[in-house]
Design a protein around this motif. Sequence first.
Motif, PDB file in Angstrom:
ATOM      1  N   TRP A 149       0.846  -1.189   0.000  1.00  9.90           N
ATOM      2  CA  TRP A 149       0.000   0.000   0.000  1.00  9.90           C
ATOM      3  C   TRP A 149       0.884   1.243   0.000  1.00  9.90           C
ATOM      4  O   TRP A 149       1.966   1.262   0.593  1.00  9.90           O
ATOM      5  CB  TRP A 149      -0.898   0.035   1.226  1.00  9.90           C
ATOM      6  N   THR A 150       0.414   2.322  -0.602  1.00  6.21           N
ATOM      7  CA  THR A 150       1.136   3.591  -0.562  1.00  6.21           C
ATOM      8  C   THR A 150       0.944   4.233   0.813  1.00  6.21           C
ATOM      9  O   THR A 150       0.010   3.877   1.549  1.00  6.21           O
ATOM     10  CB  THR A 150       0.607   4.561  -1.636  1.00  6.21           C
ATOM     11  N   ASP A 151       1.805   5.192   1.143  1.00  6.83           N
ATOM     12  CA  ASP A 151       1.646   5.908   2.413  1.00  6.83           C
ATOM     13  C   ASP A 151       0.277   6.584   2.486  1.00  6.83           C
ATOM     14  O   ASP A 151      -0.355   6.597   3.535  1.00  6.83           O
ATOM     15  CB  ASP A 151       2.748   6.966   2.581  1.00  6.83           C
ATOM     16  N   GLU A 152      -0.180   7.121   1.360  1.00  4.82           N
ATOM     17  CA  GLU A 152      -1.483   7.784   1.340  1.00  4.82           C
ATOM     18  C   GLU A 152      -2.605   6.790   1.642  1.00  4.82           C
ATOM     19  O   GLU A 152      -3.517   7.085   2.415  1.00  4.82           O
ATOM     20  CB  GLU A 152      -1.737   8.441  -0.008  1.00  4.82           C
ATOM     21  N   GLU A 153      -2.546   5.598   1.047  1.00  2.00           N
ATOM     22  CA  GLU A 153      -3.570   4.584   1.312  1.00  2.00           C
ATOM     23  C   GLU A 153      -3.557   4.171   2.781  1.00  2.00           C
ATOM     24  O   GLU A 153      -4.608   4.001   3.398  1.00  2.00           O
ATOM     25  CB  GLU A 153      -3.349   3.355   0.420  1.00  2.00           C
TER      26      GLU A 153
END
Length: 87
Positions: free
Chosen positions: A43-47
């Motif tokens: 997962w991305t940091d934003e997710e």
Amino acid sequence: MSQVPRVYGSERDGPESGPQPGRDYRELTGGPLDGQLIEVTGWTDEEITTGAYLITPHSTYGPGGRAAYGPTFSRPAGPWVWEGDVP
């Protein structure tokens, strides 16, 4: 003897229902999925900082309802807390 937490989406008694080496997880606290883990590997940091709506049969809205979980501002890398149920 402590019980290994179950990973969200895994079979309850399946051979890989617990956390696996080399993967990243967040603990779910409160609500209908309390004590389970959500895998966030890839997962991305934003997710990760947004959280997720997770399908659960134990939602206020019945089977198919979702439980909202997300990090807290004070512990963004810590467990995700239950924010409520959504249809």
